[in-house]
Design an enzyme around this catalytic site. Structure first.
Site: not given
Lengths: 505, 505
Positions: B223, B332, B363, B387
């Site tokens: 994931f 990751d 997280k 941005t």
């Protein structure tokens, strides 16, 4: 509240005379309007720019840049700002330069800096807690979440759209809205959402039918973000896209009009017709080659691509083409949404016969997310989901922003001050046709072109040296993205400095 | 500070006896450790769960859900929480139920709820301003940005990685890290970054060579997020992927071990070998078919996919394969990073001969972003940009979190309490082998399997009814994701309730 000083008044007089000296097509009613406020909406705001270093960025910004570059790629850093000292429409940089900000963090500060109502929010301990207890909103929202959503995003929802999904940023908003379109499209194709085992198994390895060959139609010059789904539909600058794999999705021409519009009606109508024809051709072509167009995604004004506007008729007919071809119609209001065009949503200007299917937002809305028609609601949980799904503290601030926008009539203010800006820039365009042209805009969402990219860069640079912080977009446009608290006297300062800069080119 | 009540002490005694009644392979030194704290790290924390409604969600949560569903798709909503009243490791829901939270907003609350040090931050007016003046960080950072970064993200950077890019969420972190890999790979192929006109032109219409055919290798069960680039590398649950177009990128098997590990050494080594072989085969296959593998992306523990662990040797050899094939090696750490494994970064457990090329996070780090080797720095500005590029207020809170982690030895605490949890769950596994198995974990990043999906769901549901808020992952795992302030006495309450739940199955 502070009254305008002599400088301001004389600025207003200069503007009035310049307008009168123009082509004669502009009128001066806005200046004479009884609504014209000469008091700043943010008490204590400076009366004008004040530059203290010989050049900008000054030595402190340059030294900070050196530090930052040690740990973070910093080629795009322009200035280091002192956010504590910035106020209203004015930014103060770390060298003490004070600039009138008509760019506002790439159009993302609805009430400028340190607005007193937002500062006051933090007096409430319950709101303070919202800043440090970030929930997984899709599973465990706070007690007040439904009410907060109703008072904020739903209070300004585009007419006809009653369902919302929140996200953390503009790219995530578009990415998830795209997914929502694909799910809706496949659901229509299947006629139901009882997924087959083959679909469930094949999607896990990125194969059909679970991972279908579907496309979205986007436009040359578009900017929808930089994550890989969004980036496939972004076509504004090569440096954004180069070296990143992309999907083969159809790209149509966005109308590029000749200005002034009233002098080129026929050519611009012809431009609309050609672009719409290409859209329909591409849909047929991609449907035929087995990669059906599930949706059309478009900005109401192409912002990063150069502030390209489409006519109301263009958008009305584009929506009709989408409908006729079973494709969703998504309007990306990330840069246009939240009031800068004088309406909360730019597409409200278009007199569309019905609401767009999906409207995405971020920036001035402080949170990302999208509104959608009910038929786009996913049939199962966890199809559109992530850990944070936005953030309640943004919604709390947004709720207050919306209250202030209403209380201070900021949409009306934006409409009025936009007219002053447009008049003034048109007048300068008439005076300096060798330097600038093609002034265009809605509300304060305004741009004009430099005669070439180098001229544009020079105008933006010289404006900055003169104490005006603006931005470029596209190849040769200067764009204005002031906050909603940008008032006539700010416009006057801007026009004054722009005139000086153009006069010295 | 509150001293442990009688309930706690008797809980500790029960745990000690249960451990002793286990297989004998566990030792009880942790319980006897002089480090064992019996005072809560968050003053005023409740002494245990307290359920007041007959079932959960209670009537108030259910009524709120009805309201919310009017305006937002709400199938995934589990509970409405009262974040003001939640404290430390305890959540309070809108019905007044008080649960021990071992799930912490899908592992994203490093110090639990309303930690006094974080609340105190908001006393500083300058920090309050950071919450309402959100800059476009890539262009106009605040004066203190370099220092803030140094004191937060750089203070806990994985060894060997000295360059950082911040982002707003996990998906954006991975998306942009992927792009960084593609840019790096193409730069190596070209030997320079003087882009040709053909590259610049072709990328604008999503065609080669500007938009190259490149791929990333990911793993079944992985994931990495749900935006379209990430989703192509995500293979945990069909419902996340179904109906969304994906790229044809290689997917290798992630090792699935037999537990207990010490009883299946040979099979598990063989499993490593097979998986690594497949990785290398796929790289050759995709290189040969004209879609070279630019990078390998992997979680150090596959979290959403079911808490699947790989051996140190697996990760060491995987890194070697990446190196040998000129592919980047991305770890990751969105779910594993920030301390829950007892080290700041899970991959620090693997004894890799050198740093991974890129490490992504979000997280528990409060901000998204990624660390990278210097050779991955983009050669031009605006290649990786958006941005907001994250948010300074998150960094301010993170800086304080890191101080507290250090001051309170929370990594050590996590290691210790993780051992207690592992011992306790192992003992329960021995006692109830018909219900649970395959206990595995690092620090408090722990999972065990129910004997089947239905049993897992029952365990999670019954734990919740008993006042323990946990989560599921994969097909049949129960996962623990407590905060770093989760202490032995909390572990004891958890084990106690788990024993009751298992005894009643």
């Amino acid at each position: 509240m502070r009254m305008l000083g002599r400088h301001m008044v004389s600025g207003l007089q200069r503007h009035a005379s310049r307008t009168l000296a123009g082509t004669g097509v502009k009128n001066q009613t806005t200046l004479a309007s009884p609504d014209l406020k000469v008091e700043s909406l943010v008490p204590g705001e400076p009366s004008g720019p004040r530059m203290v270093t010989d050049s900008i960025p000054g030595p402190v910004s340059q030294s900070r840049l050196k530090d930052l570059n040690q740990i973070q790629p910093s080629q795009s850093i322009q200035l280091f700002l002192d956010y504590d000292r910035s106020l209203g429409n004015y930014i103060v940089d770390v060298d003490g330069n004070q600039l009138l900000d008509v760019y506002t963090q790439i159009s993302s500060m609805p009430l400028g800096y340190n607005h007193p109502n937002l500062l006051k929010l933090l007096d409430d301990p319950s709101i303070v807690k919202a800043f440090i207890n970030r929930p997984a909103l899709g599973a465990f929202p706070g007690a007040d979440w439904p009410e907060r959503l109703s008072n904020s995003l739903m209070a300004v929802a585009p007419p006809g759209l009653k369902t919302i999904t929140t996200m953390a940023c503009g790219s995530c908003s578009n990415e998830n809205a795209y997914k929502q379109i694909f799910m809706w499209y496949r659901s229509k194709q299947r006629g139901h959402d009882n997924f087959s085992q083959e679909e469930l198994d094949s999607c896990m390895i990125n194969q059909e039918p679970g991972s279908p060959q579907l496309s979205l139609l986007s436009f040359h010059g578009a900017f929808h973000g930089r994550t890989m789904g969004c980036l496939t539909t972004t076509h504004s600058k090569a440096i954004h896209k180069l070296d990143v794999p992309a999907m083969d999705w159809p790209i149509a021409r966005f109308p590029l009009y000749k200005y002034p519009l009233e002098e080129h009606t026929r050519e611009n109508q012809e431009e609309d017709r050609k672009c719409l024809e290409e859209v329909e051709d591409l849909i047929h072509q991609y449907n035929a080659k087995g990669m059906p167009v599930a949706g059309i995604v478009i900005e109401p004004i192409q912002a990063e691509g150069g502030d390209n506007h489409g006519s109301n008729e263009f958008f009305q007919q584009l929506q009709a083409i989408a409908k006729r071809n079973g494709a969703a119609f998504l309007i990306d209001e990330v840069q246009t949404g939240g009031g800068p065009t004088g309406k909360y949503w730019c597409h409200e200007h278009f007199d569309l016969p019905e609401a767009p299917d999906i409207v995405t937002f971020s920036k001035k809305m402080l949170t990302g997310g999208y509104y959608m028609k009910d038929e786009f609601r996913p049939s199962h949980g966890y199809r559109i989901y992530n850990t944070w799904m936005g953030e309640p503290s943004k919604i709390i601030v947004l709720e207050e922003v919306i209250k202030v926008v209403k209380r201070d009539n900021l949409l009306e203010n934006t409409k009025n001050v936009g007219e002053i800006l447009m008049q003034g820039i048109h007048a300068l365009e008439d005076k300096y046709p060798q330097h600038i042209n093609s002034t265009r805009g809605k509300g304060t969402f305004i741009a004009f072109n430099g005669k070439d990219p180098a001229t544009r860069d020079k105008i933006v640079g010289n404006l900055k040296a003169a104490g005006i912080h603006s931005g470029g977009c596209g190849e040769q446009a200067v764009r204005l993205r002031p906050a909603l608290i940008f008032q006539p006297h700010h416009a006057e300062i801007f026009l004054d400095k722009l005139e000086t800069v153009l006069g010295q080119l």
